[in-house]
Design a protein around this motif. Structure first.
Motif, PDB file in Angstrom:
ATOM      1  N   THR A 349       6.461  14.020  -0.942  1.00 45.70           N
ATOM      2  CA  THR A 349       6.353  13.595  -2.040  1.00 45.70           C
ATOM      3  C   THR A 349       6.242  14.508  -3.319  1.00 45.70           C
ATOM      4  N   ARG A 360       7.789   7.874 -11.762  1.00 42.66           N
ATOM      5  CA  ARG A 360       7.162   7.573 -10.470  1.00 42.66           C
ATOM      6  C   ARG A 360       8.404   6.483 -10.064  1.00 42.66           C
ATOM      7  N   GLN A 372       3.673   2.092  -5.967  1.00 46.01           N
ATOM      8  CA  GLN A 372       2.070   2.275  -5.971  1.00 46.01           C
ATOM      9  C   GLN A 372       1.832   3.559  -4.824  1.00 46.01           C
ATOM     10  N   THR A 373       2.675   3.419  -3.741  1.00 46.91           N
ATOM     11  CA  THR A 373       2.456   4.591  -2.688  1.00 46.91           C
ATOM     12  C   THR A 373       2.694   5.835  -3.272  1.00 46.91           C
ATOM     13  N   ARG A 375       1.931   6.526  -6.246  1.00 45.34           N
ATOM     14  CA  ARG A 375       0.558   6.797  -7.134  1.00 45.34           C
ATOM     15  C   ARG A 375      -0.551   7.220  -5.909  1.00 45.34           C
ATOM     16  N   TYR A 376      -0.655   6.660  -5.033  1.00 49.19           N
ATOM     17  CA  TYR A 376      -1.689   6.909  -4.133  1.00 49.19           C
ATOM     18  C   TYR A 376      -1.545   8.380  -3.727  1.00 49.19           C
ATOM     19  N   ARG A 377      -0.378   8.731  -3.257  1.00 48.00           N
ATOM     20  CA  ARG A 377      -0.096   9.915  -2.684  1.00 48.00           C
ATOM     21  C   ARG A 377      -0.485  11.246  -3.620  1.00 48.00           C
ATOM     22  N   GLY A 379      -2.344  11.086  -6.081  1.00 51.49           N
ATOM     23  CA  GLY A 379      -3.829  11.057  -6.302  1.00 51.49           C
ATOM     24  C   GLY A 379      -4.297  12.110  -5.134  1.00 51.49           C
ATOM     25  N   GLN A 380      -3.752  11.986  -4.055  1.00 51.30           N
ATOM     26  CA  GLN A 380      -4.607  12.658  -2.829  1.00 51.30           C
ATOM     27  C   GLN A 380      -4.206  14.123  -3.267  1.00 51.30           C
TER      28      GLN A 380
END
Length: 406
Positions: A349, A360, A372-373, A375-377, A379-380
């Motif tokens: 990613t 994105r 959305q996936t 965005r989540y990754r 964030g990690q």
């Protein structure tokens, strides 16, 4: 084969006519051989432009002597009994014809001019000698047989010359090919300019401005070479770097820059090949080394040519594999404590995020996931790297480390 003839494959005994000229007729002809020879030479000079200059001056005198000797050999033949050896002069004439054919090949000329000269010579010799023969008492009924003997003799001379031309062409071609392979090997080995120029001269090869190396299967060489410049060089056995890949070889193609590169790609067709960059001819080794490196990146390339110029970034990134591995380990250190599967997904990613400059939707499309996936990754990743993801130096290192997909 009658005594005195050179051992030339495909040449049959000359004596095909039963005619044997009477001694008085032969004597009359011999007396006038010089003038007949002169007329033959004048006619050849006039009708065969390739020989107009060589027949002049001192060389012309030597040729006149040779023509006179040839006509004398013919009279020896015409006055001998059928089945009897024709004497040393006839053998010498045929040996000279054989050497003449070899000389034409060495000079880079085809047999066209020489065959034309034989044809003209036969016509003039027949015209003059038959007139002399009739004047000397040869019966008219024998003139046709005399014509057969004249043209058969010339046909045999021509055949011997063609044989000599073919032999020399084969020998010269093999020698030239060996010397050009030696030149190619020296180019690939990076020999000095002085040595390369010496080898080029020996190989009868005029250096072009540039050379382009092509690594391709040995089985494809015949098909590809037929579509390329005849001055293309082929490496011999086991070019450096390909010793363990004996199904591959190297061509060095002259002047394939600019639009010529597209021509080269078309000539390669669907053959698996790697095209190196254009380099000055003496620096062909650099083109080969580049093509070789790309061929190692792509050990089994697709069924179409690969242009090394399309792989420059990958070549740079893989120039020092250990350094790249160390860099990758250092910049991905924040991911080290994650499970392997999670670590790989976040690295993938991050790579897509950098290459697509944070767009994105594009990142999601590249990874075949929902935005959305992404965005989540991301964030990690920001939690793991913190503000360092904004550091240009780290961004540069991440781009380099992750640019090559693993």
């Amino acid at each position: 084969m009658p005594e005195g003839f050179p051992a030339v494959a495909g040449v049959r005994p000359v004596r095909s006519s039963a005619l044997r000229l009477p001694p008085p007729v032969v004597s009359a002809m011999r007396e006038r051989l010089p003038e007949v020879a002169e007329r033959v030479i004048d006619s050849v000079m006039r009708e065969v432009p390739s020989y107009s200059e060589p027949f002049r001056g001192r060389m012309g005198r030597n040729i006149e002597v040779a023509v006179t000797m040839t006509l004398g050999g013919f009279l020896d033949l015409a006055s001998s009994a059928e089945g009897v050896g024709f004497g040393a002069r006839v053998g010498t004439v045929f040996e000279a014809a054989h050497s003449l054919g070899r000389g034409e090949a060495r000079s880079g000329r085809s047999m066209d001019a020489l065959v034309s000269a034989y044809r003209v010579g036969a016509r003039v010799a027949w015209h003059d000698l038959s007139a002399i023969a009739v004047e000397a008492g040869l019966p008219a009924s024998e003139v046709a047989k005399f014509a057969e003997l004249v043209f058969d003799f010339i046909d045999q001379l021509s055949a011997v010359s063609v044989s000599g031309h073919a032999e020399e062409s084969t020998t010269t071609g093999r020698m030239r090919q060996r010397r050009r392979e030696q030149l190619a090997a020296s180019l690939l080995a990076g020999a000095t300019s002085e040595r390369l120029l010496e080898l080029a001269e020996r190989a009868d090869w005029v250096p072009p401005q540039t050379l382009t190396a092509v690594v391709l299967p040995v089985a494809a060489v015949g098909d590809v070479a037929a579509r390329l410049d005849p001055a293309t060089l082929r490496a011999g056995e086991s070019p450096p770097g390909l010793e363990d890949r004996d199904h591959l070889t190297v061509l060095l193609v002259p002047d394939q820059g600019g639009s010529g590169r597209a021509v080269l790609r078309r000539a390669l067709g669907s053959h698996r090949a790697v095209i190196g960059p254009v380099r000055p001819w003496e620096a062909a080794r650099a083109s080969y080394e580049r093509a070789l490196r790309v061929s190692l990146l792509e050990p089994e390339p697709a069924d179409s040519p690969i242009d090394a110029d399309d792989h420059l970034a990958e070549l740079v990134l893989t120039a020092d594999p250990e350094a790249l591995a160390d860099l990758r380990s250092r910049v991905l250190a924040p991911l080290a404590d994650l499970r392997p599967a999670a670590r790989e997904k976040l690295a993938e990613t991050l790579r897509a995020w950098l290459l697509h400059q944070g767009r994105r939707e594009d990142v999601a499309a590249a990874l075949f996931v929902h935005p959305q996936t992404v965005r989540y990754r991301m964030g990690q990743l920001r939690e793991l790297y913190g503000e360092r993801l904004e550091d240009p130096a780290l961004v540069r290192d991440l781009v380099v480390a992750l640019a090559v997909s693993r």
